[in-house]
Design a protein around this motif. Sequence first.
Motif, PDB file in Angstrom:
ATOM      1  N   ASP A  17       0.847  -1.193   0.000  1.00 45.07           N
ATOM      2  CA  ASP A  17       0.000   0.000   0.000  1.00 45.07           C
ATOM      3  C   ASP A  17       0.888   1.250   0.000  1.00 45.07           C
ATOM      4  O   ASP A  17       1.392   1.648   1.052  1.00 45.07           O
ATOM      5  N   PRO A  18       1.105   1.874  -1.173  1.00 44.31           N
ATOM      6  CA  PRO A  18       1.994   3.031  -1.240  1.00 44.31           C
ATOM      7  C   PRO A  18       1.622   4.169  -0.279  1.00 44.31           C
ATOM      8  O   PRO A  18       2.515   4.792   0.311  1.00 44.31           O
ATOM      9  N   GLU A  19       0.334   4.427  -0.089  1.00 42.38           N
ATOM     10  CA  GLU A  19      -0.071   5.512   0.814  1.00 42.38           C
ATOM     11  C   GLU A  19       0.317   5.194   2.260  1.00 42.38           C
ATOM     12  O   GLU A  19       0.936   6.009   2.943  1.00 42.38           O
ATOM     13  N   LYS A  20      -0.040   4.022   2.720  1.00 44.08           N
ATOM     14  CA  LYS A  20       0.264   3.619   4.097  1.00 44.08           C
ATOM     15  C   LYS A  20       1.779   3.557   4.319  1.00 44.08           C
ATOM     16  O   LYS A  20       2.290   4.035   5.330  1.00 44.08           O
ATOM     17  N   SER A  21       2.499   2.975   3.367  1.00 36.57           N
ATOM     18  CA  SER A  21       3.953   2.870   3.491  1.00 36.57           C
ATOM     19  C   SER A  21       4.616   4.240   3.447  1.00 36.57           C
ATOM     20  O   SER A  21       5.569   4.495   4.184  1.00 36.57           O
ATOM     21  N   PHE A  35       5.357  12.823  -4.474  1.00 39.33           N
ATOM     22  CA  PHE A  35       4.287  12.417  -5.390  1.00 39.33           C
ATOM     23  C   PHE A  35       3.726  11.092  -4.892  1.00 39.33           C
ATOM     24  O   PHE A  35       4.449  10.271  -4.333  1.00 39.33           O
ATOM     25  N   ARG A  36       2.422  10.895  -5.127  1.00 40.61           N
ATOM     26  CA  ARG A  36       1.820   9.601  -4.816  1.00 40.61           C
ATOM     27  C   ARG A  36       0.599   9.398  -5.681  1.00 40.61           C
ATOM     28  O   ARG A  36      -0.180  10.316  -5.918  1.00 40.61           O
ATOM     29  N   ASN A  37       0.427   8.182  -6.166  1.00 36.23           N
ATOM     30  CA  ASN A  37      -0.817   7.775  -6.803  1.00 36.23           C
ATOM     31  C   ASN A  37      -1.122   6.348  -6.327  1.00 36.23           C
ATOM     32  O   ASN A  37      -0.544   5.905  -5.341  1.00 36.23           O
ATOM     33  N   ASP A  38      -1.993   5.626  -7.008  1.00 36.91           N
ATOM     34  CA  ASP A  38      -2.390   4.292  -6.558  1.00 36.91           C
ATOM     35  C   ASP A  38      -1.285   3.243  -6.665  1.00 36.91           C
ATOM     36  O   ASP A  38      -1.348   2.217  -6.000  1.00 36.91           O
ATOM     37  N   LEU A  52       8.311   3.909  -3.693  1.00 38.26           N
ATOM     38  CA  LEU A  52       7.590   2.813  -3.054  1.00 38.26           C
ATOM     39  C   LEU A  52       6.598   2.313  -4.091  1.00 38.26           C
ATOM     40  O   LEU A  52       5.625   2.991  -4.408  1.00 38.26           O
ATOM     41  N   VAL A  53       6.865   1.157  -4.642  1.00 36.19           N
ATOM     42  CA  VAL A  53       6.107   0.635  -5.781  1.00 36.19           C
ATOM     43  C   VAL A  53       5.147  -0.451  -5.313  1.00 36.19           C
ATOM     44  O   VAL A  53       5.553  -1.404  -4.635  1.00 36.19           O
ATOM     45  N   LYS A  54       3.873  -0.294  -5.668  1.00 33.71           N
ATOM     46  CA  LYS A  54       2.873  -1.296  -5.305  1.00 33.71           C
ATOM     47  C   LYS A  54       3.254  -2.628  -5.937  1.00 33.71           C
ATOM     48  O   LYS A  54       3.451  -2.733  -7.143  1.00 33.71           O
ATOM     49  N   ALA A  55       3.361  -3.647  -5.075  1.00 32.30           N
ATOM     50  CA  ALA A  55       3.786  -4.967  -5.516  1.00 32.30           C
ATOM     51  C   ALA A  55       2.844  -6.021  -4.949  1.00 32.30           C
ATOM     52  O   ALA A  55       1.974  -5.720  -4.134  1.00 32.30           O
ATOM     53  N   GLN A  56       3.030  -7.239  -5.369  1.00 35.21           N
ATOM     54  CA  GLN A  56       2.231  -8.339  -4.855  1.00 35.21           C
ATOM     55  C   GLN A  56       2.576  -8.570  -3.387  1.00 35.21           C
ATOM     56  O   GLN A  56       3.700  -8.340  -2.948  1.00 35.21           O
ATOM     57  N   VAL A  57       1.597  -9.030  -2.627  1.00 35.72           N
ATOM     58  CA  VAL A  57       1.813  -9.352  -1.220  1.00 35.72           C
ATOM     59  C   VAL A  57       2.957 -10.350  -1.113  1.00 35.72           C
ATOM     60  O   VAL A  57       3.024 -11.318  -1.872  1.00 35.72           O
ATOM     61  N   GLY A  58       3.876 -10.086  -0.209  1.00 28.60           N
ATOM     62  CA  GLY A  58       4.990 -10.997   0.020  1.00 28.60           C
ATOM     63  C   GLY A  58       6.271 -10.634  -0.706  1.00 28.60           C
ATOM     64  O   GLY A  58       7.321 -11.197  -0.411  1.00 28.60           O
TER      65      GLY A  58
END
Length: 134
Positions: A17-21, A35-38, A52-58
Amino acid sequence: MNNFIKRVGTTYIPVVDPEKSSKWYQEMLGAVENFRNDVKAILEFADQSFFLVKAQVGERSSFFDSYQQEHFTMTFEVDGIEQLTEFHEFLKKKEVSVGEIEDRGHPGNNFVFHDLDGNVFDVWSELSPTFKVK
C-alpha cells in the motif's frame, strides 16, 4: 577504468500500500513525499529518491545469503554511535521490528530493521568518508 556513474539516484522498494507505506517512511525515517498515486509514492530522504512501488503481497527487497539468512540490500548511515543508539531506541519505541546493535568486526556498529512490508534495511554508525567531505 571509467567513471561514468556518479551516484545512485533512485531506489525502488516493493510495498503493498503506497499511501500507508509512505506515511510510515515519513514518520520513521523523515522522508518527504513528492508524489503519490495508486501504484507508487516518490519519497526523498537520505540524499536520495525512493519509489515505493505497489507490488504483490509478500514481495521483498531482501534476499537469502549462502547461510540461508535474510540479507538487506541497503545500509543507511548515521553520524556516530550516539545517533545509531538514538535511532535504534526511537524505532523500538515506535514498535518497529529492529535487531540488536551489533559489532560485525569492522569499524562502527550496525543494526537491522524492517518496514511495514517486511523489507529489511541495515543501519551503520559511520558516515562514508566521501560523504563526510560533502
